[in-house]
Enzyme design. Structure first.
Site, PDB file in Angstrom:
ATOM      1  N   GLU A 206       0.806  -1.224   0.000  1.00 33.80           N
ATOM      2  CA  GLU A 206       0.000   0.000   0.000  1.00 33.80           C
ATOM      3  C   GLU A 206       0.835   1.268   0.000  1.00 33.80           C
ATOM      4  O   GLU A 206       0.311   2.362  -0.213  1.00 33.80           O
ATOM      5  CB  GLU A 206      -0.939  -0.008   1.213  1.00 33.80           C
ATOM      6  CG  GLU A 206      -2.046  -1.064   1.076  1.00 33.80           C
ATOM      7  CD  GLU A 206      -2.935  -1.157   2.301  1.00 33.80           C
ATOM      8  OE1 GLU A 206      -2.507  -0.699   3.381  1.00 33.80           O
ATOM      9  OE2 GLU A 206      -4.039  -1.701   2.183  1.00 33.80           O
TER      10      GLU A 206
ATOM     11  N   GLU B 120       7.619 -21.911   8.407  1.00 25.97           N
ATOM     12  CA  GLU B 120       7.938 -21.041   9.540  1.00 25.97           C
ATOM     13  C   GLU B 120       8.942 -21.674  10.508  1.00 25.97           C
ATOM     14  O   GLU B 120       9.539 -20.982  11.330  1.00 25.97           O
ATOM     15  CB  GLU B 120       6.666 -20.665  10.295  1.00 25.97           C
ATOM     16  CG  GLU B 120       6.023 -21.802  11.061  1.00 25.97           C
ATOM     17  CD  GLU B 120       4.811 -21.316  11.856  1.00 25.97           C
ATOM     18  OE1 GLU B 120       4.784 -21.586  13.063  1.00 25.97           O
ATOM     19  OE2 GLU B 120       3.913 -20.682  11.271  1.00 25.97           O
TER      20      GLU B 120
END
Length: 301
Positions: free
Chosen positions: A83, A114
């Protein structure tokens, strides 16, 4: 791994009977729990402010802001990074989100990614992380190996490291140069950290990127004056921004914008200082891109 010792994995006594509530009662309960998030973030104000100053300093010197996380945390970092270009006209390579498992993990969980400490370091090496950059390690639990591996690598090459977790005193919190660890309390659904923990992390990232961009001069008053006019909505927003900042008519705002490739900063300085586009661009460059400073230096109060 002892989940019962991790703050984000604790059972919420307030929501034990949530499965027996009416839909309206359930929604109210979730909303009441969500209200705790902003208060938790507020308690981290000083740490967040220190992080904003660090990020702004690194970006002003040619460094990058890189978010590193897994699952929900990784996706939030990617969202914040994505953004920045349309909102503040940043280079797409200036703010970057990295998620364990790569692009596919944005849409579908990549099991085991992870847990790979080495992979965190490898992903940063691929980005050519350097000492000018700042890394934000994201993990609600504060103990994710992938993120820890990336943070250790960043520290080894002299990059600054910020940790954003919901577990104060966790590995990620304590190893960071600046640790940010809001505690919104146990999740509505035990261990579902996409909820309150995810909201807390999103709020922190909003402040980090927005605060840094303000300090870099990409906001004048409370207007996003570096917005990129990449679609019709944003073209209209440019016009509205210039009108709001100058008090000029729509026609005057459009005319000024047409002379400076629809760059709101330049148009604002042009209209408020009564100068042409080239003069406005020079004033902005001399002021480090800060509209208020450019106006002041041009002699307009």
């Amino acid at each position: 791994m002892e989940l019962n010792k991790i703050a984000t994995e604790q059972r919420n006594e307030e929501t034990i009977h949530i499965d027996k509530l009416s839909t309206v009662e359930m929604v109210r309960l979730i909303n009441r729990e969500d209200q705790k998030v902003a208060l938790a973030v507020e308690k981290e104000t000083e740490n967040i402010a220190r992080a904003v100053d660090l990020i702004a300093d690194r970006l002003s010197k040619g460094g990058r802001l890189i978010y590193l996380g897994c699952g929900t945390s990784g996706r939030l970092g990617i969202l914040d990074a994505a953004e920045c270009p349309p909102t503040y006209s940043t280079d797409p390579d200036q703010v970057i989100g990295v998620i364990a498992g790569g692009t596919g993990a944005i849409f579908k969980a990549i099991e085991g990614a992870e847990d790979n400490k080495e992979l965190g370091a490898e992903d940063l090496k691929k980005l050519q992380l350097c000492s000018k950059d700042v890394l934000v390690g994201l993990a609600a639990s504060g103990r994710t190996p992938y993120v820890i591996g990336g943070m250790e690598y960043a520290e080894s090459i002299g990059a600054k490291v910020i940790g954003v977790t919901c577990c104060p005193g966790s590995d990620i919190d304590t190893m960071a140069d600046i640790g940010i660890a809001p505690m919104p309390g146990p999740e509505v659904v035990t261990g579902s950290t996409r909820m309150k923990s995810g909201t807390a992390q999103k709020m922190v990232l909003n402040i980090l990127s927005t605060g840094a961009m303000i300090k870099l001069g990409k906001v004048y008053e409370n207007l996003m004056v570096d917005v990129k006019p990449s679609n019709e909505k944003l073209v209209n927003r440019c016009i509205s921004i210039v009108q709001s900042a100058t008090g000029k008519s729509e026609a005057e705002a459009k005319e000024a914008l047409s002379q400076c490739s629809y760059h709101p900063k330049t148009a604002i300085v042009m209209l408020l200082c009564g100068i042409n586009a080239e003069e406005a661009r020079n004033a902005l460059e001399a002021s480090g891109g800060h509209v208020a400073n450019a106006i002041k230096e041009t002699g307009i109060s």
